[in-house]
Design an enzyme around this catalytic site. Structure first.
Site, short mmCIF file in Angstrom:
data_model
loop_
_atom_site.label_atom_id
_atom_site.label_comp_id
_atom_site.label_asym_id
_atom_site.label_seq_id
_atom_site.Cartn_x
_atom_site.Cartn_y
_atom_site.Cartn_z
N TYR A 214 37.14 53.72 42.79
CA TYR A 214 38.54 53.98 42.40
C TYR A 214 38.87 53.30 41.08
CZ TYR A 214 43.62 54.22 42.74
OH TYR A 214 44.96 54.45 42.47
N SER B 105 46.34 53.00 37.18
CA SER B 105 46.53 52.08 38.30
C SER B 105 46.36 50.66 37.80
CB SER B 105 45.50 52.36 39.40
OG SER B 105 45.43 51.30 40.34
#
Length: 254
Positions: A151, A138
């Site tokens: 995350y 990501s």
């Protein structure tokens, strides 16, 4: 170009979002696709769509958090040419608002799940003379994102694992790369907005879209197209790389 005929591809998180888009595209290009998802119904839906289009697919309902389940399922496949680790979950919060249970939950899926999947697949790839692994990292593994502590931690780990595996197994003809998407318009986004911003979904969707210089979120199919390239024979010289696919988020947000 980019044909996957006679190749077997395992895609985790294949029941929805990016994973589903990858499954559909891989099947179109001739791969036999193993749709791995904790949600059996979602996996079956993806398989039904592939079969209806004349492709080859099989649903495998397992939880990537459980190493025994993953190893058993992958050994039953026997031959894995391509592994795409797309299964993942998100969490909103800073370090102080992330409790231990939330941290462990994100870690178990996003980090341990990727580890389990590669742990099960690599011995089969070695046995069969090589393979390709593509992990979903990501932009959060490269830049600071507000309220994404757990995350970001997990996606940073995915990036690091990708580099380590690429280094350790290059002599076994196993390539390992990752991609770093920015926001992608998936059912998860719609559910998140409906839950957290009831009545303001359209307003918040537009706001989130504008955080990317290109002015919109990515489509799952656009992410799948990059994954197809990196998993194809045309990308045979690429390993140990992370590819941002972010509408300019990392380099142009200044």
């Amino acid at each position: 170009m980019f044909q996957l005929t006679n190749k077997t591809a395992v895609v985790t998180g294949g029941g929805s979002g990016i994973g589903k888009a990858v499954c559909l595209l891989f099947a179109q290009r001739g791969a036999s696709v193993k749709v791995v998802d904790v949600n059996k119904e979602a996996a079956n839906t993806t398989v039904a769509e592939i079969n209806a289009s004349g492709g080859m697919a099989e649903a495998i309902a397992i939880n990537v958090v459980n190493q025994e389940e993953v190893v058993s399922a992958y050994q039953a496949i026997e031959k894995i040419d391509i592994l795409v680790n797309s299964a993942g979950i998100s969490h909103i919060g800073t370090l102080e608002t992330t409790d231990a249970a939330d941290f462990d939950r994100v870690y178990s899926v996003n980090v341990k799940g990727v580890y389990n999947s590669m742990y099960a697949a690599i011995p089969l790839m070695k046995k069969n003379g090589g393979g390709v692994i593509l992990n979903l990292a990501s932009i959060a593994s490269s830049v600071g994102i507000p309220d994404r502590f757990a995350y970001s931690m997990s996606k940073g780990a995915v990036l690091a694992m990708t580099l380590s595996v690429a280094k350790d197994y290059v002599k076994h003809n196993i390539r390992c790369n990752c991609i770093s998407p920015a926001r992608v318009h998936t059912p998860f986004v719609d559910g998140f907005l409906a839950k957290n911003y009831p009545g303001k979904e359209a307003e918040m969707f537009a706001k989130l879209s504008q955080t990317q210089p290109i002015g919109r979120m990515a489509k799952p199919e656009e992410i799948a197209a990059l994954i197809l390239y990196l998993c194809s024979d045309e990308a045979a010289f690429i390993t140990g790389c992370d590819y941002p696919i972010d509408g300019g988020f990392i380099k142009l947000n200044n």
